[in-house]
Motif scaffolding. Sequence first.
Motif, PDB file in Angstrom:
ATOM      1  N   LEU B  38       0.834  -1.210   0.000  1.00 41.38           N
ATOM      2  CA  LEU B  38       0.000   0.000   0.000  1.00 41.38           C
ATOM      3  C   LEU B  38       0.865   1.254   0.000  1.00 41.38           C
ATOM      4  N   LEU B  39       1.914   1.242   0.824  1.00 36.30           N
ATOM      5  CA  LEU B  39       2.805   2.414   0.861  1.00 36.30           C
ATOM      6  C   LEU B  39       3.426   2.670  -0.509  1.00 36.30           C
ATOM      7  N   ILE B  40       3.957   1.600  -1.111  1.00 34.20           N
ATOM      8  CA  ILE B  40       4.601   1.764  -2.417  1.00 34.20           C
ATOM      9  C   ILE B  40       3.582   2.245  -3.451  1.00 34.20           C
ATOM     10  N   ALA B  41       2.393   1.633  -3.433  1.00 32.41           N
ATOM     11  CA  ALA B  41       1.390   1.985  -4.438  1.00 32.41           C
ATOM     12  C   ALA B  41       0.898   3.418  -4.266  1.00 32.41           C
ATOM     13  N   LEU B  42       0.582   3.779  -3.023  1.00 33.62           N
ATOM     14  CA  LEU B  42      -0.037   5.091  -2.815  1.00 33.62           C
ATOM     15  C   LEU B  42       0.966   6.231  -2.952  1.00 33.62           C
ATOM     16  N   VAL B  43       2.190   6.052  -2.424  1.00 29.34           N
ATOM     17  CA  VAL B  43       3.143   7.164  -2.440  1.00 29.34           C
ATOM     18  C   VAL B  43       4.085   7.075  -3.642  1.00 29.34           C
ATOM     19  N   PHE B  44       4.844   5.980  -3.721  1.00 26.01           N
ATOM     20  CA  PHE B  44       5.825   5.883  -4.809  1.00 26.01           C
ATOM     21  C   PHE B  44       5.155   5.829  -6.185  1.00 26.01           C
ATOM     22  N   MET B  45       4.083   5.035  -6.302  1.00 22.70           N
ATOM     23  CA  MET B  45       3.425   4.917  -7.599  1.00 22.70           C
ATOM     24  C   MET B  45       2.372   6.008  -7.791  1.00 22.70           C
ATOM     25  N   GLU B  46       2.268   6.900  -6.825  1.00 24.13           N
ATOM     26  CA  GLU B  46       1.378   8.073  -6.892  1.00 24.13           C
ATOM     27  C   GLU B  46      -0.078   7.706  -7.160  1.00 24.13           C
ATOM     28  N   LEU B  47      -0.501   6.579  -6.617  1.00 23.20           N
ATOM     29  CA  LEU B  47      -1.887   6.192  -6.817  1.00 23.20           C
ATOM     30  C   LEU B  47      -2.848   7.146  -6.090  1.00 23.20           C
ATOM     31  N   ARG B  48      -2.310   7.838  -5.063  1.00 23.36           N
ATOM     32  CA  ARG B  48      -3.137   8.811  -4.346  1.00 23.36           C
ATOM     33  C   ARG B  48      -3.681   9.878  -5.286  1.00 23.36           C
ATOM     34  N   HIS B  49      -2.824  10.280  -6.252  1.00 27.93           N
ATOM     35  CA  HIS B  49      -3.216  11.383  -7.132  1.00 27.93           C
ATOM     36  C   HIS B  49      -3.542  10.892  -8.536  1.00 27.93           C
ATOM     37  N   ALA B  50      -3.591   9.572  -8.720  1.00 32.59           N
ATOM     38  CA  ALA B  50      -3.768   9.049 -10.079  1.00 32.59           C
ATOM     39  C   ALA B  50      -5.204   9.228 -10.562  1.00 32.59           C
TER      40      ALA B  50
ATOM     41  N   ASN C   3      -3.927  14.264 -22.564  1.00 27.21           N
ATOM     42  CA  ASN C   3      -4.475  13.006 -23.068  1.00 27.21           C
ATOM     43  C   ASN C   3      -3.390  11.967 -23.342  1.00 27.21           C
ATOM     44  N   GLU C   4      -2.236  12.421 -23.857  1.00 23.31           N
ATOM     45  CA  GLU C   4      -1.173  11.473 -24.182  1.00 23.31           C
ATOM     46  C   GLU C   4      -0.632  10.826 -22.901  1.00 23.31           C
ATOM     47  N   THR C   5      -0.342  11.675 -21.879  1.00 20.34           N
ATOM     48  CA  THR C   5       0.147  11.157 -20.606  1.00 20.34           C
ATOM     49  C   THR C   5      -0.826  10.154 -20.040  1.00 20.34           C
ATOM     50  N   ASP C 151      10.259  13.465 -19.091  1.00 14.75           N
ATOM     51  CA  ASP C 151       9.055  13.871 -18.363  1.00 14.75           C
ATOM     52  C   ASP C 151       7.930  12.849 -18.488  1.00 14.75           C
ATOM     53  N   LEU C 152       7.734  12.317 -19.691  1.00 12.64           N
ATOM     54  CA  LEU C 152       6.661  11.353 -19.893  1.00 12.64           C
ATOM     55  C   LEU C 152       7.111   9.940 -19.512  1.00 12.64           C
ATOM     56  N   ALA C 153       8.336   9.562 -19.964  1.00 11.40           N
ATOM     57  CA  ALA C 153       8.745   8.154 -19.874  1.00 11.40           C
ATOM     58  C   ALA C 153       9.153   7.729 -18.459  1.00 11.40           C
TER      59      ALA C 153
END
Lengths: 523, 79, 180
Positions: B38-50, C3-5, C151-153
């Motif tokens: 969860l930590l890796i997903a939410l913070v590192f993988m930025e799932l919080r803001h995805a 849209n691309e991102t 930036d994208l990759a």
Amino acid sequence: MSFWTHERGLTSWLATRDHKRIGILYLATVLVFLLIGGIFALVLRLSLVTPNNALVDAHTYDKLFTQHGIVMVWLFMIPSIPSAFGNFLLPLMIGARDVAFPRLNLASYWIFVTGGIVVLVALIAGGVDTGWTFYTPYSTAAPTAVTWAVIGVFITGISSILTGLNFIATIHTMRVAGMRWRDLPLFVWNLYSTSIILVLATPVLGLALLLVGADHIWALGLFEPAQGGDPVLFQHLFWFYSHPAVYIMILPAMGVVAEVVSTFSHKRPAWYGAIVFASIGIALVGFLTWGHHMFVAGMSTFDSGLFGVLSMLVAIFSAIKVFAWTSTMYGGRITLATPLLYIFTFIFLFIFGGMSGVAVATTSLDVHWHDTYFIVAHFHFIMVGGTLTAFLAALHYWFPKLFGRMYSEAWAKVACAAVSVGFILTFTPQFLLGNAGMPRRYATYPPQYQWLHVLSTCGAVLLALGMLLTAGYLVVALVRGKRVDNPWRSASFEWRTSSPPPADNFVDAPQLRDTYAYEEVAS
Amino acid sequence: MTARALILTYLLLVALAATSLLVGSTPVALLIAVAKTLLIALVFMELRHAHASDRIIAVVAAFFVLLLTLGAFADVITR
Amino acid sequence: MNNETRRYHLAVWIVIASEALLFAGLFALYWSYRAEVPSLFASGITQDVHWIGALNTFLLLTSSFSIAWSILQTRNGRRRAATVSLVVTLALGAAFLVFKLLEWGMHARDGLVPGSSLFFTLYYLMTGLHALHVIAGMTLVTWVTLRRERDLALPLVALYWHFVDVVWVFLWPMFYLAKP
């Protein structure tokens, strides 16, 4: 200028990134595989005319039914509607110039061809005799070309995943400005559900087959009871993919049904929301039913009961769809053209096959029917019949869209009758055979079953003649067919551009319009 | 994604890993693995803001991994 | 997010979901076999090299941090700092593989090879498949390090790298810590 003439030369086809040309390439390729798989089936049926190997010996028979299954499942039915028609139509239906990742789309096609060739290499390298299900422990020890076959199927799996990924990304991000999810054509919704299954289930099949391949080469004994292995676990992995795979085939087919029924009733589809709900529902519930293939495999009674009940849920979603299609037709101005006639066959096969599906999901009854011709007949009715009739409906419905020409409706109706009657005649006797105790995958049988086998073979020959006739008049239509633009007077988005469409799909920037605005067309 | 959030998350991950070295029980070890994920997903993988669709895919993937594992597991333990 | 991102992020998340299901098949086999023959798994876990398991966990967790750090630096316009972070990520990945190879070698010397027992067949299959993913991830990280435009990759590559880390987060207790 249409996409056909926009560029010329072999490379303009083989290296194209145009989703329409890739769709055409897929169509041509899957038709070749349909022919190969069909020839296998015909040889099998002819060999079963007498109780004792009329045509081929028992071992050849084993290889033939295995190759028939592998080719038909992975090289025809899985890619047939989504990869051929889906590729061609998806961007047209949502007002896009192409799919989200055109280069990936081309890669996906060539990966598919590579996988298909490797599967055919397995055939040349002596063939495979495990059945298309590759059940362990036999498959890991079989002295046939198992490794080639599983590698080939694995490669086609990569192609499936990439196509699914591309479709999901396209539907999410490439819709014409203003098109909401609830404006999507029903075919697109069904492609979306199929894509979810493609990306989530295919890797599990890939893994299961790789394990069989590795076991076959290095004798790891992962599923070998003598080494402590559990063959039932292989079946869990295999069916976790292969049951949802049935919905990979049937969901796009249902999308075709929804579109054809609406167009030929000149009416907006009834219960749009219910159809969408049922499509997603089938995709998800389809994942909860894999154990119903394993009732007699030594799975626990707990899992059997659970999977039996969950399997029956699929019937609810399927029934919603059947009622929605029929009520779309109710009160519509129906044109009895070939595509709709194929849909009638589809609905018949779907109801009959679906009801027998509820029956075999009942654990106690399945013990009697498992591994008999009853199962063969059941899944040919619902999965093969469903996919084939919808594929043919799609081929006829969108033929003018793809080629800008019209085929002969009179011959098409004759062929449709032959295919429909032939199909039903092939598999109805097999329900009876199975119920009378004839096991599947046997090259020989006691003489009392002969009359049913002969009937079934007669049906298969009629079906083959119908397919041959179809190939004939469609080829004639390609060359000499009358030029048409929208012969069905369909309101759908894909018909709003010319037939065949220009290279970048729309001459002017596409505008959002209601896909099913039959009220306007009628007035 | 801020420097502070990244460093804190990293320290927490290492602390969790160290804890699982001390506790040998299977449920605890798995819970710690889930917490790290969860930590890796939410913070590192930025799932919080995805985007919502990315988050749905992550949840669906986790659900299907569990479904396959538990489906087979349930068979084995109830035989 | 343009849209691309968005399109590329969606694609990478789908790839991750697909890869997760690839590992799920092996997870299902692991837990089912563990329930069938617990003694085999108890003794197998004792035989694994615990200090390498713990060290490798530390290496991969740190590499996840360093690649996330490189994204932060890229967004702040500090390309050189981002490059350093990426090179550190690669070095950590390489170190992970070296220790993994060392451990496989130690097992092989003791006669613990694929096929010697269900536990070790699964061990080699799962850590082997994971190691292949580490190599794939390192290839992608190398590619993005050499790219002018990151930036994208970079965030996309990082997503994949984190996923590979998450798989290890589960393999660690399954093969080194949690005895049945």
